[in-house]
Write a protein that holds these residues in place. Structure first.
Motif, PDB file in Angstrom:
ATOM      1  N   ALA A 120       0.824  -1.215   0.000  1.00 42.16           N
ATOM      2  CA  ALA A 120       0.000   0.000   0.000  1.00 42.16           C
ATOM      3  C   ALA A 120       0.859   1.267   0.000  1.00 42.16           C
ATOM      4  CB  ALA A 120      -0.937  -0.006   1.196  1.00 42.16           C
ATOM      5  N   SER A 121       2.186   1.070   0.017  1.00 42.52           N
ATOM      6  CA  SER A 121       3.145   2.181  -0.082  1.00 42.52           C
ATOM      7  C   SER A 121       2.994   3.246   0.988  1.00 42.52           C
ATOM      8  CB  SER A 121       3.038   2.835  -1.473  1.00 42.52           C
ATOM      9  OG  SER A 121       3.251   1.881  -2.477  1.00 42.52           O
ATOM     10  N   LEU A 122       2.589   2.842   2.182  1.00 41.50           N
ATOM     11  CA  LEU A 122       2.543   3.799   3.288  1.00 41.50           C
ATOM     12  C   LEU A 122       3.960   4.007   3.828  1.00 41.50           C
ATOM     13  CD1 LEU A 122      -0.510   3.378   3.101  1.00 41.50           C
ATOM     14  CD2 LEU A 122      -0.595   3.154   5.582  1.00 41.50           C
ATOM     15  N   ASP A 123       4.285   5.247   4.160  1.00 39.27           N
ATOM     16  CA  ASP A 123       5.600   5.496   4.763  1.00 39.27           C
ATOM     17  C   ASP A 123       5.518   5.252   6.278  1.00 39.27           C
ATOM     18  OD1 ASP A 123       4.393   7.735   5.864  1.00 39.27           O
ATOM     19  OD2 ASP A 123       5.311   9.139   4.462  1.00 39.27           O
ATOM     20  N   ASP A 124       6.667   5.388   6.944  1.00 39.57           N
ATOM     21  CA  ASP A 124       6.710   5.054   8.372  1.00 39.57           C
ATOM     22  C   ASP A 124       5.743   5.904   9.193  1.00 39.57           C
ATOM     23  OD1 ASP A 124       8.575   3.139   7.848  1.00 39.57           O
ATOM     24  OD2 ASP A 124      10.298   4.288   8.569  1.00 39.57           O
ATOM     25  N   ILE A 125       5.605   7.175   8.818  1.00 39.37           N
ATOM     26  CA  ILE A 125       4.704   8.065   9.563  1.00 39.37           C
ATOM     27  C   ILE A 125       3.255   7.601   9.402  1.00 39.37           C
ATOM     28  CG2 ILE A 125       3.784  10.431   9.650  1.00 39.37           C
ATOM     29  CD1 ILE A 125       6.652  11.351   8.842  1.00 39.37           C
ATOM     30  N   ALA A 126       2.900   7.214   8.190  1.00 41.02           N
ATOM     31  CA  ALA A 126       1.530   6.764   7.932  1.00 41.02           C
ATOM     32  C   ALA A 126       1.242   5.440   8.646  1.00 41.02           C
ATOM     33  CB  ALA A 126       1.295   6.626   6.433  1.00 41.02           C
ATOM     34  N   VAL A 127       2.231   4.551   8.706  1.00 43.86           N
ATOM     35  CA  VAL A 127       2.039   3.283   9.419  1.00 43.86           C
ATOM     36  C   VAL A 127       1.890   3.550  10.910  1.00 43.86           C
ATOM     37  CG1 VAL A 127       3.117   1.080  10.058  1.00 43.86           C
ATOM     38  CG2 VAL A 127       3.162   1.849   7.677  1.00 43.86           C
ATOM     39  N   ASN A 128       2.699   4.457  11.440  1.00 42.40           N
ATOM     40  CA  ASN A 128       2.571   4.800  12.862  1.00 42.40           C
ATOM     41  C   ASN A 128       1.203   5.407  13.161  1.00 42.40           C
ATOM     42  OD1 ASN A 128       3.146   7.002  15.241  1.00 42.40           O
ATOM     43  ND2 ASN A 128       4.204   5.066  15.556  1.00 42.40           N
ATOM     44  N   SER A 129       0.712   6.206  12.240  1.00 42.52           N
ATOM     45  CA  SER A 129      -0.611   6.802  12.397  1.00 42.52           C
ATOM     46  C   SER A 129      -1.700   5.710  12.407  1.00 42.52           C
ATOM     47  CB  SER A 129      -0.817   7.796  11.249  1.00 42.52           C
ATOM     48  OG  SER A 129      -2.114   8.285  11.251  1.00 42.52           O
ATOM     49  N   TRP A 130      -1.572   4.749  11.496  1.00 41.05           N
ATOM     50  CA  TRP A 130      -2.484   3.594  11.465  1.00 41.05           C
ATOM     51  C   TRP A 130      -2.454   2.845  12.808  1.00 41.05           C
ATOM     52  CZ3 TRP A 130      -5.495   0.527   7.924  1.00 41.05           C
ATOM     53  CH2 TRP A 130      -5.638  -0.815   8.277  1.00 41.05           C
ATOM     54  N   LEU A 131      -1.233   2.590  13.316  1.00 43.94           N
ATOM     55  CA  LEU A 131      -1.090   1.813  14.551  1.00 43.94           C
ATOM     56  C   LEU A 131      -1.721   2.534  15.739  1.00 43.94           C
ATOM     57  CD1 LEU A 131       2.583   0.487  14.175  1.00 43.94           C
ATOM     58  CD2 LEU A 131       0.462  -0.775  13.798  1.00 43.94           C
ATOM     59  N   ASN A 132      -1.559   3.852  15.774  1.00 43.91           N
ATOM     60  CA  ASN A 132      -2.156   4.592  16.884  1.00 43.91           C
ATOM     61  C   ASN A 132      -3.664   4.701  16.725  1.00 43.91           C
ATOM     62  OD1 ASN A 132      -0.238   5.644  19.017  1.00 43.91           O
ATOM     63  ND2 ASN A 132       0.903   6.002  17.130  1.00 43.91           N
TER      64      ASN A 132
END
Lengths: 213, 213
Positions: A120-132
């Protein structure tokens, strides 16, 4: 009995805690998820889901899904119990376990994080946002649930399946940088749990397949 | 008892099936997810998770999480049972239920699909790929699990919590275009289930809040 699992797998860790709380001895067979051993034909024959853990019972049945395994252990080895006696409290303990197992962990496990990054080409910031957003909000809900049910542990003053789910979830959340700062009650329960010998025995770092350093 | 839920919610549908199989009467209180009623202060006071369903018991306890509610119903109203008698078969039924509730549904519910589209900017093709990859592969695993456990239903010849999870999952999978073509055994079980009066009563289209046409 034999437990197939992986040291850092949250679901394996739950079952190790349940077995340690009940004082059940077992053999441990590591399945290296990083090497893809969960996708080997021999493993898939035991668990078509290709996930850890599975528990092989003394009569050779292969049981999967940590919640189902913990219920099996509770029925087969009732003493000491890892569910409250009161029917409503039992339901609350199971609801906390299910909130973690259904709302938090599935949205943060490694294969999902890998997919989000690589497919899905999410960057680290976007993955962290998903996790939170998802596991994080599920944990915030558990904090509120324990305000009603909690004593020393998630439900009452004895460890239950709720704590067996909370501790691995907390461990994983710390690892993946989920913000836990507002969850003061859960933090207290977590600290109280990991001080117990059963939780110590079940800790990822104390497994034969742990990678140290 | 009163069930707060939403006609098309998979988790609510599970609980309706369990209650119908047991012949339990209850009041139904719709919570309109599209209007965000699950986030109202009044609802959050009952369930801090902001999810449906919740079951209000006769003594006023608010129970959440469908798996926990079904276990409560099984303990409070044991006859007819929605779990097999045999300990291993019970574990297998719970494992199928958990595979659906932990590996399939959490990765396809509306809030996650919305997030993937709106926040992660996935297009419809990418979302469909996600749905087939995660919920789809979980259902393929359930197909294999039932090859070992199944009779007329997911486990043996009587409906269990496994079927109470399968049918809503199948209904949702059809709705969201997940490829079910290889799952012949599950398709047979699904068709057999929906022909039963209890499953008919629990069907989304037969709820007071159903939107027709």
């Amino acid at each position: 009995m034999k437990l197939y699992g992986y040291w850092r797998s949250s679901a394996t860790y739950r079952v190790r805690i349940a077995m340690a709380l009940k004082g059940i001895d077992y053999d441990y067979e590591p399945v290296n998820l990083l090497k893809g051993e969960q996708k080997s034909p021999a493993y898939l024959a035991k668990n078509p889901n290709g996930l850890v853990p599975i528990l092989i019972t003394d009569d050779g049945a292969a049981l999967n899904q940590s919640l189902a395994i913990m219920e099996y252990l509770e029925e087969a080895f009732p003493d000491p119990s890892i569910l409250p006696c009161d029917p409503i409290a039992r339901a609350k303990a199971r609801a906390i376990a299910a909130t973690i197992a259904c709302e938090a962990q599935p949205l943060m496990n490694l294969r999902i994080q890998k997919y989000l990054k690589e497919e899905a080409s999410l960057d680290d910031i976007a993955v962290n946002s998903w996790l939170n957003r998802w596991p994080g909000s599920a944990m915030a809900a558990v904090e509120k649930m324990t305000a009603e049910t909690g004593g020393d542990y998630c439900v009452g003053d004895t460890p239950t399946i709720a704590d067996a789910c909370l501790v691995p979830q907390w461990f994983a959340a710390l690892r993946f940088g989920i913000d836990l700062s507002g969850l003061t009650r859960l933090n207290e329960v977590y600290e109280r749990c990991i001080a117990l010998p059963a939780f110590e025995k079940a800790h990822p770092m104390n497994q034969p397949d742990a990678v140290k350093g």
